[in-house]
Scaffold this motif. Structure first.
Motif, mmCIF file in Angstrom:
data_model
loop_
_atom_site.group_PDB
_atom_site.id
_atom_site.type_symbol
_atom_site.label_atom_id
_atom_site.label_comp_id
_atom_site.label_asym_id
_atom_site.label_seq_id
_atom_site.Cartn_x
_atom_site.Cartn_y
_atom_site.Cartn_z
ATOM 1 N N CYS A 154 77.207 77.213 22.834
ATOM 2 C CA CYS A 154 76.600 78.541 22.673
ATOM 3 C C CYS A 154 75.434 78.719 23.636
ATOM 4 C CB CYS A 154 76.139 78.710 21.229
ATOM 5 S SG CYS A 154 75.437 80.330 20.882
ATOM 6 N N CYS A 168 73.805 85.992 17.825
ATOM 7 C CA CYS A 168 75.195 85.691 18.215
ATOM 8 C C CYS A 168 75.977 86.982 18.429
ATOM 9 C CB CYS A 168 75.825 84.859 17.095
ATOM 10 S SG CYS A 168 77.618 84.956 16.944
ATOM 11 N N CYS A 203 80.595 86.046 20.927
ATOM 12 C CA CYS A 203 81.141 85.893 22.294
ATOM 13 C C CYS A 203 82.039 87.075 22.644
ATOM 14 C CB CYS A 203 81.877 84.569 22.446
ATOM 15 S SG CYS A 203 80.780 83.152 22.621
ATOM 16 N N CYS A 248 81.974 78.461 20.944
ATOM 17 C CA CYS A 248 81.809 77.434 19.901
ATOM 18 C C CYS A 248 83.171 76.968 19.394
ATOM 19 C CB CYS A 248 80.926 77.944 18.764
ATOM 20 S SG CYS A 248 81.438 79.523 18.075
HETATM 21 S S1 SF4 Z 1 80.500 83.012 18.746
HETATM 22 FE FE1 SF4 Z 1 79.692 80.933 18.766
HETATM 23 S S2 SF4 Z 1 79.205 80.464 20.918
HETATM 24 FE FE2 SF4 Z 1 79.546 82.696 20.778
HETATM 25 S S3 SF4 Z 1 77.479 83.555 20.515
HETATM 26 FE FE3 SF4 Z 1 78.308 83.235 18.431
HETATM 27 S S4 SF4 Z 1 77.658 81.157 17.787
HETATM 28 FE FE4 SF4 Z 1 77.354 81.351 20.034
#
Ligand code: SF4
Ligand code: SF4
Ligand code: SF4
Length: 274
Positions: free
Chosen positions: A23, A141, A144, A156
């Protein structure tokens, strides 16, 4: 676009923290120096620059031995998101994937979203503008979303080597969660699926080995009624009558006076939040 979900099966997690590193790496987030607190947990809670934290809990089980419980914690991407409702600038929105994202250019750093998130997820970051002034903006978060837009999995989920983080269509994921729940029941009698209906379900769904409170999650989180009234009635009418700036000031008063984090009452059941 199909409604999609990130599934976190905590019973498969081995606490390696690859998800945290992935992340930080993908989202170009700076490291934060933390004091040693006597736990393997690296950060006490989520911050504006740490969008997922692996929590570590020790719990005595029915055999009298200790279970070491891990949880990949990050934004829940609520279907009915309190942060989106209270933002006076409409800087928070839903995407076609079901994720909840912040428009950094629109955010004024007022912090109402921080005050109202039932999970304590979203946080403010301070940064310097080119002209030397200090500004604040809300960060968390993104699920993604930039990767999802390009057909990739969340970073992640890609990094997780045990399969504890999965991503897929709502139907597939909820079916998988039920199967996994049935499988782990012998070992974890209090196991349950966490997909709280007080926020109309979430786009991060958990299989927990024990009650949500053991993992510092609210048992029955809800969007405060005052936030719904603010979003659906007061804000649109007020902006039309008095303009955006006046409504931001009114919002500050209302936010500080009425909005609260309603953690709700304890609910019984394996799939209490389905
Ligand atoms: S989905 Fe996972 S890697 Fe992506 S921003 Fe959220 S916690 Fe971070
Ligand atoms: S968990 Fe908090 S920050 Fe994330 S979508 Fe829900 S209300 Fe917003
Ligand atoms: S800090 Fe204020 S403007 Fe920024 S996202 Fe949160 S509620 Fe909206």
């Amino acid at each position: 676009m199909a409604d999609t979900i990130k599934f976190v099966d905590v019973t498969l997690c081995d606490g390696c923290r690859a998800c945290m590193v992935a992340c930080k790496n993908w989202n170009d987030l700076p490291a934060e120096r933390e004091e040693f607190s006597g736990s393997y947990q690296s950060h006490e809670h989520l911050t504006a620059n740490t969008w997922n934290v692996l929590t570590f809990k020790e719990q005595e089980n029915s055999n009298g031995t200790l279970d070491w419980l891990f949880r990949h914690s990050s934004c829940m991407h609520c279907t009915d998101a309190a942060c989106e409702k209270v933002c006076p600038e409409n800087a928070i929105s839903y995407t076609d994937h079901g994720s909840v994202v912040v428009d950094y250019d629109a955010c004024i750093g007022c912090g109402y979203c921080v005050q109202n998130c039932p999970f304590g997820v979203i946080q403010l970051n301070e940064y310097k503008e080119e002209n030397g002034t200090t500004q604040r903006r809300a960060q968390k978060c993104t699920l993604c979303t930039d990767r999802l837009d390009n057909g990739l999995l969340p970073a992640c989920a890609t990094a997780c080597h045990t399969g504890a983080i999965q991503y897929g269509s709502k139907e597939e994921i909820l079916a998988m969660a039920k199967q996994r729940l049935a499988k782990v029941k012998d070992r974890y009698p209090n196991a349950n699926i966490y997909n709280p209906q007080g926020v109309n379900g979430t786009h991060t769904v958990y299989l927990l080995a024990d009650k949500p409170s053991v993992y510092d999650l609210p048992e029955d989180p809800r969007v405060p009624l005052s936030a719904k009234v603010w979003k659906d009635y007061a804000q649109p009418t007020g902006k039309a009558l008095f303009g955006v700036t006046t409504m931001a000031v009114v919002g500050a008063f209302i936010g500080n006076t009425f909005f609260n984090k309603d953690k709700g009452e304890e609910v019984e059941g394996d799939e209490r939040n389905e």
